[in-house]
Design an enzyme around this catalytic site. Structure first.
Site, short mmCIF file in Angstrom:
data_model
loop_
_atom_site.label_atom_id
_atom_site.label_comp_id
_atom_site.label_asym_id
_atom_site.label_seq_id
_atom_site.Cartn_x
_atom_site.Cartn_y
_atom_site.Cartn_z
N ASP A 175 0.86 -1.18 0.00
CA ASP A 175 0.00 0.00 0.00
C ASP A 175 0.90 1.23 0.00
O ASP A 175 1.59 1.51 0.98
CB ASP A 175 -0.89 -0.03 1.24
CG ASP A 175 -1.93 1.09 1.26
OD1 ASP A 175 -1.73 2.09 0.56
OD2 ASP A 175 -2.92 0.96 2.00
N HIS A 176 0.86 1.98 -1.10
CA HIS A 176 1.79 3.10 -1.27
C HIS A 176 1.45 4.30 -0.40
O HIS A 176 2.20 5.27 -0.36
CB HIS A 176 1.84 3.52 -2.74
CG HIS A 176 3.18 3.98 -3.18
ND1 HIS A 176 4.29 4.01 -2.35
CD2 HIS A 176 3.63 4.46 -4.37
CE1 HIS A 176 5.33 4.47 -3.00
NE2 HIS A 176 4.96 4.75 -4.23
N ARG A 177 0.32 4.25 0.30
CA ARG A 177 0.01 5.34 1.23
C ARG A 177 0.92 5.30 2.44
O ARG A 177 1.23 6.34 3.02
CB ARG A 177 -1.45 5.25 1.69
CG ARG A 177 -2.49 5.50 0.62
CD ARG A 177 -3.88 5.28 1.15
NE ARG A 177 -4.09 3.89 1.58
CZ ARG A 177 -5.22 3.42 2.08
NH1 ARG A 177 -6.26 4.25 2.22
NH2 ARG A 177 -5.35 2.16 2.43
#
Length: 460
Positions: A430-432
């Site tokens: 998850d690139h968040r």
């Protein structure tokens, strides 16, 4: 239908083990149901005789709905009173439901038993002064079934749909449901958030209208759906939950996937050595065991990967316990049970837990608790001969590692091209909350551990 795990709203009845007329005892399993997470056996919490099964096998029932009525000794049928005052009659006895007891209702005074007949008089009303004339004992009265109120306390919607509504600022009480049994779907929420534009007026051709010929597709479609050319499979239970979870994950978390191809020849040799190790006697030792251990070591070195995204508070939540999920294909669909506190396990203990997890999944006996609260997942696509893939995150987790098939390939080893055991790993994150640096470090760490496994993977 009881809530058998994590707020699920419905379950499918797989098998009934009793029929009307059967005597049941407290704790006896009466049926098996399948929720969105697992198959679960339901015990009856009362002694009595089965009066009615309210739903057949294969039916999907909402939590809280009656599924079985049991006549208990305390609720034995009695003769009706001959004459009652002109007052509202006492409500019928409500049935006993598996896992729920009697449904909630207004407080009533329990009627007194007097011989073979009982007269129930509402509290506060005058009691009759003359005794009724004796009458022959009436035929046994069947237990009445009181369904729950038609209007639910809150709108029916699955947790992912509730979260979507919250994110979009949609009040579920204002949404018109179109799903089965009045359940609000994701499409209903989207329509409420952004109403569809009005369709453009139909453009009419300048050619004079003619009576259209019957659609040639209509008849074959019906015929094909009932014939041998089409098979329709109802999407229920685990399959439906998996589909919805994957859609929610794919469109809520920005996925990034990185790949690395690694020489696992030493890992394969270590697998063979461990199979003859006395400490591993009776345990199933596979390459997946060492991949799991490598990932746990990498998480210990990079704890930020073991995290989740808190949308409400806009925070990254780093977990200090690692519940390692293993994606497992079962006849009912894909499930992801997890090994609780996997980071604390020794290699033999990890092997034992992994073996039990896989065996329970194959038998369809994974309890819902084993699939709750996972923090990171491994999916072994290599068992199907697949080299790699781009796995979708298990909802609520920050990373998932895909392990590809291990193949003998030409590889440059110590300056020479030699046949080596090679596999491709893919890490989706998850690139968040996981940037490229952290994701790359974790993936490179796992690859390095599998290239040189002895110094690290056998410790602890």
């Amino acid at each position: 239908m009881p809530d058998v795990g994590e707020g699920l709203t419905e379950a499918e009845i797989l098998t009934w083990y009793v029929k009307p007329g059967d005597t049941v005892t407290d704790g006896q399993v009466v049926c098996e149901v399948e929720t969105a997470k697992a198959a679960v056996e339901l015990p009856i919490p009362y002694d009595g005789v089965v009066h009615e099964l309210h739903h057949p096998e294969g039916a999907t029932v909402d939590v809280g709905r009656p599924i079985i009525s049991v006549a208990t000794a305390a609720a034995a049928p009695v003769a009706a009173a001959p004459t009652a005052p002109a007052t509202p009659s006492a409500p019928a006895r409500e049935p006993v439901l598996v896992g729920y007891g009697v449904s909630e209702g207004p407080t009533r005074r329990r009627p007194r038993k007097q011989g073979a007949a009982v007269t129930a008089v509402p509290e506060g009303e005058p009691r009759p002064t003359t005794a009724p004339a004796p009458e022959p004992v009436a035929a046994p009265v069947e237990p009445a079934v009181v369904e729950p109120a038609a209007a639910p306390v809150r709108p029916l919607a699955k947790p992912p749909v509730r979260k979507l509504a919250k994110d979009l600022g949609v009040d579920l009480t204002t949404v018109t449901p179109t799903g089965l049994d009045g359940i609000i779907s994701r499409e209903d929420v989207h329509r409420a958030a952004a109403p569809a534009p009005q369709p453009e007026p139909e453009r009419r051709s300048s050619v004079p209208e003619r009576t259209p010929a019957p659609e040639p597709v209509a008849a074959p479609a019906t015929e094909a759906s009932d014939g041998a050319r089409v098979t329709r499979i109802p999407v229920k239970g685990v399959r439906r939950a998996t589909a919805r979870a994957m859609v929610a994950s794919a469109f809520s978390a920005p996925h990034v996937t990185e790949f690395v191809t690694v020489d696992v020849t030493r890992t394969m040799k270590l697998v063979e050595e461990l199979r003859s190790d006395p400490d591993m006697a009776g345990l199933r030792v596979t390459p997946l065991l060492l991949v799991a251990k490598a990932l746990l070591v990498a998480i210990k070195r990079n704890p930020e990967i073991n995290a989740s995204w808190d949308e409400m508070n806009q925070e990254i939540v780093i977990r200090h316990d690692v519940n390692l999920g293993i994606a497992a294909a079962t006849p009912r669909g894909l499930i992801v049970p997890n090994i609780k506190d996997a980071h604390t396990k020794t290699l033999p203990r990890l092997a034992g837990d992994l073996g039990e997890l896989v065996a329970a999944a194959k038998e369809g006996k994974t309890p819902p608790s084993a699939m709750a609260d996972g923090t990171v997942t491994i999916t072994n696509v290599g068992v199907f001969g697949v080299d790699t893939g781009t796995p979708i995150l298990n909802p609520g987790e920050a990373a998932i590692l895909a392990v590809g098939a291990i193949r003998l390939q030409p590889w440059v080893h110590k300056g020479k091209v030699k046949p080596r055991q090679v596999s491709t790993l893919a890490l989706s994150f998850d690139h968040r909350l996981v940037d490229g640096e952290l994701g790359s470090k974790v993936l490179a760490d796992v690859a390095g551990l599998l290239e040189q496994p002895k110094r690290f993977l056998t410790r602890g």
